[in-house]
Design an enzyme around this catalytic site. Sequence first.
Site, PDB file in Angstrom:
ATOM      1  N   LEU A   4      87.007  16.194  31.774  1.00  0.00           N
ATOM      2  CA  LEU A   4      86.582  16.107  33.156  1.00  0.00           C
ATOM      3  C   LEU A   4      86.424  17.501  33.760  1.00  0.00           C
ATOM      4  O   LEU A   4      86.957  18.480  33.223  1.00  0.00           O
ATOM      5  CB  LEU A   4      87.609  15.307  33.962  1.00  0.00           C
ATOM      6  CG  LEU A   4      87.740  13.822  33.609  1.00  0.00           C
ATOM      7  CD1 LEU A   4      88.966  13.226  34.309  1.00  0.00           C
ATOM      8  CD2 LEU A   4      86.487  13.055  33.992  1.00  0.00           C
ATOM      9  N   ARG A  59      70.040  15.981  34.074  1.00  0.00           N
ATOM     10  CA  ARG A  59      71.253  16.406  33.381  1.00  0.00           C
ATOM     11  C   ARG A  59      71.112  16.253  31.867  1.00  0.00           C
ATOM     12  O   ARG A  59      71.532  17.130  31.094  1.00  0.00           O
ATOM     13  CB  ARG A  59      72.448  15.606  33.896  1.00  0.00           C
ATOM     14  CG  ARG A  59      72.846  15.967  35.324  1.00  0.00           C
ATOM     15  CD  ARG A  59      73.726  14.888  35.941  1.00  0.00           C
ATOM     16  NE  ARG A  59      74.909  14.640  35.146  1.00  0.00           N
ATOM     17  CZ  ARG A  59      75.703  13.569  35.316  1.00  0.00           C
ATOM     18  NH1 ARG A  59      75.397  12.667  36.235  1.00  0.00           N
ATOM     19  NH2 ARG A  59      76.768  13.405  34.572  1.00  0.00           N
ATOM     20  N   ASP A  84      79.449  24.044  25.904  1.00  0.00           N
ATOM     21  CA  ASP A  84      80.327  23.909  27.062  1.00  0.00           C
ATOM     22  C   ASP A  84      79.748  22.910  28.055  1.00  0.00           C
ATOM     23  O   ASP A  84      78.834  23.220  28.819  1.00  0.00           O
ATOM     24  CB  ASP A  84      80.515  25.280  27.724  1.00  0.00           C
ATOM     25  CG  ASP A  84      81.422  25.220  28.950  1.00  0.00           C
ATOM     26  OD1 ASP A  84      82.148  24.235  29.098  1.00  0.00           O
ATOM     27  OD2 ASP A  84      81.383  26.183  29.746  1.00  0.00           O
ATOM     28  N   CYS A 115      94.125  16.962  31.435  1.00  0.00           N
ATOM     29  CA  CYS A 115      95.103  17.468  32.406  1.00  0.00           C
ATOM     30  C   CYS A 115      95.364  16.410  33.473  1.00  0.00           C
ATOM     31  O   CYS A 115      94.451  15.957  34.153  1.00  0.00           O
ATOM     32  CB  CYS A 115      94.604  18.759  33.053  1.00  0.00           C
ATOM     33  SG  CYS A 115      95.812  19.513  34.173  1.00  0.00           S
ATOM     34  N   ILE A 125      90.448  24.275  40.909  1.00  0.00           N
ATOM     35  CA  ILE A 125      89.410  24.039  41.911  1.00  0.00           C
ATOM     36  C   ILE A 125      89.352  25.205  42.902  1.00  0.00           C
ATOM     37  O   ILE A 125      88.287  25.737  43.212  1.00  0.00           O
ATOM     38  CB  ILE A 125      89.652  22.712  42.647  1.00  0.00           C
ATOM     39  CG1 ILE A 125      89.457  21.529  41.694  1.00  0.00           C
ATOM     40  CG2 ILE A 125      88.698  22.572  43.843  1.00  0.00           C
ATOM     41  CD1 ILE A 125      89.834  20.192  42.295  1.00  0.00           C
ATOM     42  N   HIS A 215     107.291  54.729  28.823  1.00  0.00           N
ATOM     43  CA  HIS A 215     108.725  54.983  28.645  1.00  0.00           C
ATOM     44  C   HIS A 215     109.146  56.198  29.473  1.00  0.00           C
ATOM     45  O   HIS A 215     108.325  57.051  29.845  1.00  0.00           O
ATOM     46  CB  HIS A 215     109.055  55.219  27.163  1.00  0.00           C
ATOM     47  CG  HIS A 215     108.399  56.429  26.570  1.00  0.00           C
ATOM     48  ND1 HIS A 215     108.845  57.705  26.792  1.00  0.00           N
ATOM     49  CD2 HIS A 215     107.320  56.543  25.763  1.00  0.00           C
ATOM     50  CE1 HIS A 215     108.089  58.569  26.142  1.00  0.00           C
ATOM     51  NE2 HIS A 215     107.138  57.900  25.505  1.00  0.00           N
ATOM     52  N   GLU A 284     104.023  53.237  18.522  1.00  0.00           N
ATOM     53  CA  GLU A 284     102.894  54.155  18.439  1.00  0.00           C
ATOM     54  C   GLU A 284     102.591  54.455  16.967  1.00  0.00           C
ATOM     55  O   GLU A 284     103.443  54.235  16.086  1.00  0.00           O
ATOM     56  CB  GLU A 284     103.198  55.441  19.191  1.00  0.00           C
ATOM     57  CG  GLU A 284     104.271  56.309  18.526  1.00  0.00           C
ATOM     58  CD  GLU A 284     104.521  57.600  19.275  1.00  0.00           C
ATOM     59  OE1 GLU A 284     103.982  57.742  20.385  1.00  0.00           O
ATOM     60  OE2 GLU A 284     105.243  58.447  18.759  1.00  0.00           O
TER      61      GLU A 284
END
Length: 290
Positions: A4, A59, A84, A115, A125, A215, A284
């Site tokens: 959704l 669509r 997507d 969800c 939203i 550091h 490092e």
Amino acid sequence: MVGLPARGKTYISKKLARYLNWIGVTTRVFNVGEYRRQASHYRDHDFFRADNSDAMTARDLAATNALHDAVAWLKSEGEVAIFDATNTTLERRNMLYDTVVVKNGFKCIYLESICDDQNLINNNIMDMKIRSTDYIQNQMNVDEAVDDFCQRIKHYNDVYEPIEEETEGHRTFIKLVNAGEKLIINRQEGYLQSRIASWLMNIHLVPRTLYFSRHGESINNVLGKIGGDSELSNRGEKYVTALADLINDKNIQGIRVWTSWLKRSIQTASGIEAPQERWKALNELDCGEY
């Protein structure tokens, strides 16, 4: 993608594409919403009603064009195409499977974002959807945009058919529940799909804040030496106190501290009242002592 609206699909798509490209897998996102916006002007949530035949045609055309481009890209240069879109009906997913697998011989994996945490949905939203081009172009205020988007979700929910083993158990799919609270994997195959599943186990849909600190001054810093694993100087110890006071006073909920294995890094974080982890990957580069 399956799910959704306001379930983080586009966010996941972009982050997953970035990750896959980073590990050397050529990946691209094909967002159906972008194709739809190029072809038609959005007015309000009625565009997403299942009984709006004209809008449904537009669509479907946007989805078809995006899928055509995705397949063409895979044939020419790509390795992973992320489609997507909501893909909330079994009919739409059957069409995708037929096009991608049956007709073109590619592998297909569905990623469904589920969800039911209303706080997560509301945050999504407010943080993302009301900034959509759909609402900016129509000059809707925040309340109007939120109300319209909630109505859009309702229209999708009316026809939503979650992925079920009874009907799609022969396909590969992953269900991501409440932004990583639970992960359900079905018929996972191969190295790449396992990398995707592993990545999903560590995803967060809610923004997190990172605090970085160098550091404190080390003895080798004072001596002008590069490298080594010396302890902190007197000034470095003062920094330990100042840093601890700053972080502890903020009372940050759920904070975790990561340091390298080096003494100066561990000592710098020693005053922070929070769970701490040591990571060799944060060391490092060992160039010796100069």
